[in-house]
Design a protein around this motif. Structure first.
Motif, mmCIF file in Angstrom:
data_model
loop_
_atom_site.group_PDB
_atom_site.id
_atom_site.type_symbol
_atom_site.label_atom_id
_atom_site.label_comp_id
_atom_site.label_asym_id
_atom_site.label_seq_id
_atom_site.Cartn_x
_atom_site.Cartn_y
_atom_site.Cartn_z
ATOM 1 N N GLY A 86 -9.820 53.449 -8.098
ATOM 2 C CA GLY A 86 -11.183 53.779 -7.703
ATOM 3 C C GLY A 86 -11.403 53.769 -6.199
ATOM 4 N N TYR A 87 -10.352 53.421 -5.427
ATOM 5 C CA TYR A 87 -10.444 53.390 -3.968
ATOM 6 C C TYR A 87 -9.299 54.187 -3.367
ATOM 7 C CZ TYR A 87 -13.842 49.633 -4.509
ATOM 8 O OH TYR A 87 -14.952 48.899 -4.850
ATOM 9 N N GLN A 88 -9.517 54.710 -2.180
ATOM 10 C CA GLN A 88 -8.483 55.466 -1.486
ATOM 11 C C GLN A 88 -7.390 54.524 -0.993
ATOM 12 O OE1 GLN A 88 -10.327 57.664 1.662
ATOM 13 N NE2 GLN A 88 -11.550 58.915 0.292
ATOM 14 N N THR A 89 -6.132 54.961 -1.136
ATOM 15 C CA THR A 89 -5.011 54.193 -0.607
ATOM 16 C C THR A 89 -5.066 54.242 0.912
ATOM 17 O OG1 THR A 89 -3.676 54.692 -2.551
ATOM 18 C CG2 THR A 89 -2.498 54.017 -0.565
ATOM 19 N N GLN A 90 -4.902 53.081 1.542
ATOM 20 C CA GLN A 90 -4.987 52.998 3.001
ATOM 21 C C GLN A 90 -3.745 52.329 3.567
ATOM 22 O OE1 GLN A 90 -8.626 51.325 4.492
ATOM 23 N NE2 GLN A 90 -9.885 52.424 3.018
ATOM 24 N N MET A 92 -2.163 50.423 7.072
ATOM 25 C CA MET A 92 -2.605 49.704 8.260
ATOM 26 C C MET A 92 -1.391 49.266 9.060
ATOM 27 S SD MET A 92 -5.396 48.899 9.588
ATOM 28 C CE MET A 92 -6.746 47.812 9.607
ATOM 29 N N ASN A 93 -1.389 49.607 10.368
ATOM 30 C CA ASN A 93 -0.318 49.185 11.258
ATOM 31 C C ASN A 93 -0.575 47.737 11.668
ATOM 32 O OD1 ASN A 93 1.716 48.913 13.100
ATOM 33 N ND2 ASN A 93 1.182 50.741 14.271
ATOM 34 N N VAL A 94 0.391 46.864 11.424
ATOM 35 C CA VAL A 94 0.222 45.438 11.675
ATOM 36 C C VAL A 94 0.486 45.086 13.133
ATOM 37 C CG1 VAL A 94 1.093 43.150 11.092
ATOM 38 C CG2 VAL A 94 0.794 44.856 9.307
ATOM 39 N N GLY A 95 1.547 45.632 13.712
ATOM 40 C CA GLY A 95 1.913 45.261 15.081
ATOM 41 C C GLY A 95 2.249 43.788 15.158
ATOM 42 N N ASN A 96 1.640 43.069 16.094
ATOM 43 C CA ASN A 96 1.865 41.631 16.234
ATOM 44 C C ASN A 96 0.752 40.808 15.607
ATOM 45 O OD1 ASN A 96 4.277 41.960 17.626
ATOM 46 N ND2 ASN A 96 3.231 42.150 19.588
ATOM 47 N N SER A 97 -0.172 41.448 14.895
ATOM 48 C CA SER A 97 -1.314 40.751 14.305
ATOM 49 C C SER A 97 -0.872 39.850 13.153
ATOM 50 C CB SER A 97 -2.340 41.744 13.781
ATOM 51 O OG SER A 97 -2.801 42.567 14.814
ATOM 52 N N THR A 98 -1.558 38.741 13.001
ATOM 53 C CA THR A 98 -1.316 37.856 11.862
ATOM 54 C C THR A 98 -2.516 37.837 10.913
ATOM 55 O OG1 THR A 98 -2.147 35.965 13.115
ATOM 56 C CG2 THR A 98 0.235 36.349 13.155
ATOM 57 N N GLN A 99 -3.617 38.470 11.296
ATOM 58 C CA GLN A 99 -4.819 38.546 10.467
ATOM 59 C C GLN A 99 -5.241 40.009 10.364
ATOM 60 O OE1 GLN A 99 -6.438 35.896 9.000
ATOM 61 N NE2 GLN A 99 -8.002 37.176 8.077
ATOM 62 N N ILE A 100 -5.177 40.569 9.158
ATOM 63 C CA ILE A 100 -5.584 41.957 8.917
ATOM 64 C C ILE A 100 -6.629 41.953 7.800
ATOM 65 C CG2 ILE A 100 -4.859 44.260 8.199
ATOM 66 C CD1 ILE A 100 -3.640 43.594 10.824
ATOM 67 N N ASP A 101 -7.886 42.188 8.148
ATOM 68 C CA ASP A 101 -8.963 42.350 7.170
ATOM 69 C C ASP A 101 -9.236 43.841 7.049
ATOM 70 O OD1 ASP A 101 -9.207 39.585 6.933
ATOM 71 O OD2 ASP A 101 -10.640 39.482 8.583
ATOM 72 N N ILE A 102 -9.416 44.312 5.822
ATOM 73 C CA ILE A 102 -9.588 45.746 5.610
ATOM 74 C C ILE A 102 -10.748 46.000 4.665
ATOM 75 C CG2 ILE A 102 -7.940 45.852 3.710
ATOM 76 C CD1 ILE A 102 -7.045 48.591 4.947
ATOM 77 N N GLU A 103 -11.441 47.117 4.906
ATOM 78 C CA GLU A 103 -12.540 47.555 4.049
ATOM 79 C C GLU A 103 -12.070 48.795 3.303
ATOM 80 O OE1 GLU A 103 -16.662 49.721 4.918
ATOM 81 O OE2 GLU A 103 -16.578 47.675 5.717
ATOM 82 N N MET A 104 -12.010 48.706 1.979
ATOM 83 C CA MET A 104 -11.551 49.826 1.157
ATOM 84 C C MET A 104 -12.679 50.840 1.000
ATOM 85 S SD MET A 104 -8.384 49.120 0.252
ATOM 86 C CE MET A 104 -7.983 50.012 -1.221
ATOM 87 N N GLU A 105 -12.307 52.119 1.020
ATOM 88 C CA GLU A 105 -13.270 53.205 0.839
ATOM 89 C C GLU A 105 -13.179 53.722 -0.590
ATOM 90 O OE1 GLU A 105 -12.639 56.216 3.770
ATOM 91 O OE2 GLU A 105 -12.460 54.744 5.390
ATOM 92 N N ALA A 106 -14.334 53.904 -1.224
ATOM 93 C CA ALA A 106 -14.369 54.392 -2.599
ATOM 94 C C ALA A 106 -13.844 55.821 -2.675
ATOM 95 C CB ALA A 106 -15.787 54.334 -3.152
ATOM 96 N N SER A 107 -13.121 56.105 -3.741
ATOM 97 C CA SER A 107 -12.587 57.441 -3.966
ATOM 98 C C SER A 107 -13.584 58.220 -4.808
ATOM 99 C CB SER A 107 -11.240 57.359 -4.690
ATOM 100 O OG SER A 107 -10.762 58.640 -4.972
ATOM 101 N N LEU A 108 -13.964 59.389 -4.339
ATOM 102 C CA LEU A 108 -14.976 60.183 -5.029
ATOM 103 C C LEU A 108 -14.371 61.314 -5.842
ATOM 104 C CD1 LEU A 108 -17.615 60.340 -2.165
ATOM 105 C CD2 LEU A 108 -17.513 58.766 -4.103
ATOM 106 N N SER A 109 -13.079 61.237 -6.128
ATOM 107 C CA SER A 109 -12.439 62.310 -6.897
ATOM 108 C C SER A 109 -12.862 62.225 -8.359
ATOM 109 C CB SER A 109 -10.916 62.211 -6.790
ATOM 110 O OG SER A 109 -10.484 61.000 -7.354
ATOM 111 N N GLU A 110 -12.906 63.382 -9.013
ATOM 112 C CA GLU A 110 -13.302 63.439 -10.409
ATOM 113 C C GLU A 110 -12.077 63.274 -11.297
ATOM 114 O OE1 GLU A 110 -15.639 66.835 -11.402
ATOM 115 O OE2 GLU A 110 -16.711 66.782 -9.502
ATOM 116 N N MET A 111 -12.295 62.695 -12.452
ATOM 117 C CA MET A 111 -11.215 62.552 -13.416
ATOM 118 C C MET A 111 -11.081 63.831 -14.215
ATOM 119 S SD MET A 111 -11.642 58.807 -14.958
ATOM 120 C CE MET A 111 -11.823 57.381 -13.934
ATOM 121 N N ASP A 112 -9.847 64.182 -14.561
ATOM 122 C CA ASP A 112 -9.604 65.384 -15.354
ATOM 123 C C ASP A 112 -9.878 65.155 -16.831
ATOM 124 O OD1 ASP A 112 -8.864 66.795 -13.122
ATOM 125 O OD2 ASP A 112 -6.734 66.339 -13.339
ATOM 126 N N GLU A 113 -9.559 63.985 -17.319
ATOM 127 C CA GLU A 113 -9.641 63.750 -18.743
ATOM 128 C C GLU A 113 -10.036 62.308 -18.999
ATOM 129 O OE1 GLU A 113 -6.323 63.808 -22.138
ATOM 130 O OE2 GLU A 113 -6.349 65.545 -20.840
#
Length: 130
Positions: A86-90, A92-113
């Protein structure tokens, strides 16, 4: 009065071996980076069960009930992939970070069946038509 103490050769070798092991561990033992974070949706609510994978490897984890995760990044890897139904795959480049917080975006694609499975009772008159 001067005291002359000599350390046996065996003890000198043992001491040198221990020093070499400690130096080797300090220099080469840090091949993984620990990354922590929280996954939320667009309204700020945490999302449990999000897949968190290190791109190009089989190293991964899922978020806990609070939307938090902890993952050890292998040396040479620096991209995390976040996916959830139900969300878009994302990515994220980590680099030297030790804390990565992310906000998922909803996927608006329609289901076929859509398949609906139900159980229950109905009378024959309701199911039979002319």
């Amino acid at each position: 009065m001067k005291v002359n103490v000599q350390i046996p050769r065996l003890w000198k070798r043992i001491f040198m071996l221990i020093c070499c092991i400690v130096i080797w561990q300090l220099g080469f033992g840090q091949d993984a980076q620990t990354v922590r974070g929280t996954v939320t949706d667009d309204s700020g609510e945490t999302i449990p069960g999000v897949n968190v994978l290190v791109k190009g490897t089989s190293v991964g984890t899922i978020t806990d009930i609070d939307g938090s995760y902890t993952i050890n990044m292998p040396e040479g890897s620096n991209i995390l992939v976040f996916s959830f139904i139900g969300y878009q795959t994302q990515e994220m480049n980590v680099g030297n970070s030790t804390q990565i917080d992310i906000e998922m975006e909803a996927s608006l694609s329609e289901m076929d069946e859509i398949v609906v499975i139900g159980f229950g009772e109905m009378s024959r008159e309701v199911l039979t038509t002319s």
